[in-house]
Design a protein around this motif. Structure first.
Motif, short mmCIF file in Angstrom:
data_model
loop_
_atom_site.label_atom_id
_atom_site.label_comp_id
_atom_site.label_asym_id
_atom_site.label_seq_id
_atom_site.Cartn_x
_atom_site.Cartn_y
_atom_site.Cartn_z
N ASP A 231 42.95 24.20 59.03
CA ASP A 231 44.06 24.84 59.17
C ASP A 231 44.90 25.18 57.82
N TYR A 238 54.29 27.75 63.30
CA TYR A 238 53.83 27.27 64.61
C TYR A 238 55.01 27.21 65.38
N PHE A 239 54.73 27.29 66.79
CA PHE A 239 55.66 26.95 67.69
C PHE A 239 55.78 25.49 68.01
N ALA B 36 48.49 31.92 69.80
CA ALA B 36 49.31 31.63 68.52
C ALA B 36 49.43 30.10 68.19
N PRO B 37 49.46 29.51 66.93
CA PRO B 37 49.58 28.14 66.53
C PRO B 37 50.80 27.56 67.35
N ILE B 38 50.37 26.50 68.12
CA ILE B 38 51.56 25.84 68.67
C ILE B 38 51.36 24.30 68.88
N ILE B 68 47.33 23.67 68.78
CA ILE B 68 46.54 24.91 68.74
C ILE B 68 46.59 25.20 67.13
N VAL B 69 45.47 25.34 66.62
CA VAL B 69 45.45 25.48 65.22
C VAL B 69 45.14 26.94 64.86
#
Lengths: 320, 137
Positions: A231, A238-239, B36-38, B68-69
């Motif tokens: 990553d 990020y959210f 989307a990353p979250i 979520i990466v």
């Protein structure tokens, strides 16, 4: 007759019975050890993910979270993980020896360590150490070294559960937050293999990145995590739901839980393997003893027969 | 997408899936591929996993974190996670009843205890509902 053959026979019997018991204990300990090692590996992926997440979240800004706070250390809480029962070789003795050595250098124990190894010495004044014991034998340590023993957990059983770990970590986190203690360390036995175990000390609170890294690199088996997706995306994109602080509130206590859990499991594995080795030695000693006693028994029996023949021969010679 | 459910007890689920519905504090969230990353905080509840072959798997979770990466992989770090077939409904119901009794018995319990019991009731409710769903199928 020099030695009564009957007495030797009873002795052999009792040694044989003891050997049966030690053999059984050896096998039981081996099974329990395997279980504890398995559980250690099971918790590993969770710990890895939680740690990675925390690391990336702290990139956002210098976290101002109560559990990161490095106060001048006045009072230290030492969590000492020992066993409930004896017959486990030098397991408890090693923990206590190590603990005693730490107590001789309280200043070093109280120092805060930065990420690159530099240490900040504590302020002047006396440093107080109190003990939270796990396992009955820890009480002896506190008494011997004249330390305050605040609590003893002695009902964790042979394979500690994550719930036990959560309970303990909540307890100490609360005490750290309220300022009762400025530092919490845990003393446990690191399980390298069934033959080598070393006592280690690890800082639990305040949360330090270096300590969490240690937790992850010292796992006995590294290829258990499998592949994790890399990553590289910056965390800013990020959210974060509902907020970064809310996420910290969940992740950091979990990391502490896992650290305690890990220490409990490793100590359990070490205890069982120490007991296994001790019992193995006892069984071997019993075998040797049985051999020696059997030899003595045969000699005594032979001596008795020889003597009887000599008596008969003597009697016959007297009649002639 | 890659999907993993991990707990301190081990890995509960690890597979490539089509989509998943996750209970978060902000309400249920359905995650499709390429999300989307979250990072989000989980609530106690049911998680529905849609497998590639169209079948679904229900998992009861009791809170934790979802991440979520950037590659789209979904990691759930749950405190506990149980698949429907592992849930013993009668035991879950007994546990819920015990928690409710505790709430009614002790009127002047501390807020901390109240929150803890409340959380355990929520967790058991999620387990019961998933367990029942599975039995009816």
């Amino acid at each position: 007759m020099a030695v009564s053959s009957k007495a030797i026979k009873t002795r052999i019997k009792s040694v044989k019975n003891t050997k049966k018991i030690t053999k059984a204990m050896e096998l039981v300990s081996a099974a329990k050890m395997r279980k504890a090692v398995d559980a250690t590996l099971q918790a590993r992926l969770y710990a890895t993910l939680a740690q990675q997440l925390m690391e990336r979240l702290s990139e956002l800004q210098e976290p101002n979270y109560p559990l990161f706070e490095q106060r001048p250390v006045k009072k230290i809480l030492m969590i000492l993980i020992s066993s409930n029962r004896g017959l486990c070789g030098s397991f408890n003795g090693n923990v206590m020896k190590f603990g005693k050595r730490l107590l001789e250098d309280k200043k070093n124990l109280a120092a805060h360590r930065g990420p690159d190894g530099q240490s900040t010495p504590p302020g002047a004044g006396d440093i107080d150490v109190e003990v939270l014991g796990i396992g009955r034998k820890s009480a002896a340590f506190a008494k011997k070294n004249d330390l305050e023993l605040i609590e003893v957990y002695d009902s964790l059983g042979d394979s500690p559960d994550i719930d036990d770990a959560i309970h303990i970590s909540k307890n100490v986190t609360e005490k750290f937050k309220t300022g009762t203690y400025d530092k919490v360390v845990v003393l446990f036995t690191h399980f390298a293999s069934s033959l080598t175990q070393t006592v280690k000390v690890r800082q639990l609170l305040p949360v330090a990145k270096a300590e969490v890294d240690k937790l992850l690199t010292e796992f006995p088996n590294k290829d258990h995590i499998g592949e994790l997706a890399p990553d590289n995306r910056p965390i800013e994109t990020y959210f974060l739901e509902p907020s970064r602080d809310a996420i910290f509130d969940i992740v950091i206590p979990r990391l502490i839980d896992v650290q305690v859990y890990q220490a409990l499991l490793e100590s359990a594995a070490s205890e069982h393997s120490a007991r296994m080795v001790a019992m193995k030695n006892a069984s071997e000693a019993a075998s040797e003893m049985i051999d020696a006693l059997t030899l003595a028994f045969n000699k005594a029996r032979q001596a008795a027969i020889t003597q009887e023949i000599a008596e008969i021969a003597g009697g016959a010679a007297a009649l002639e | 997408m890659e999907f993993k459910v991990v707990t301190p007890h081990g890995v509960t689920y690890n597979d490539t899936i089509e989509k998943v519905t996750v209970p978060t504090l902000a309400g249920a969230l359905t995650i499709l591929d390429q999300h989307a990353p979250i990072v989000s905080v989980l609530a106690a509840g049911e998680m529905v996993i849609h497998r590639m072959d169209g079948s679904t798997v229900d998992v009861a979770v009791s809170g934790g974190i979802m991440e979520i990466v950037s590659s789209g992989a979904v990691y759930i770090m749950a405190d506990t996670a149980e698949r429907a077939e592992e849930i013993d409904i009668s035991r879950a119901e007994a546990a819920k009843k015990r928690a409710e009794e505790l709430l009614t018995q002790q009127k002047n319990i501390a807020d901390v205890d109240f929150a803890r019991i409340q959380a355990s009731i929520e967790k058991e409710l999620a387990r019961i509902s998933i367990g029942k769903k599975y039995r009816k199928l």
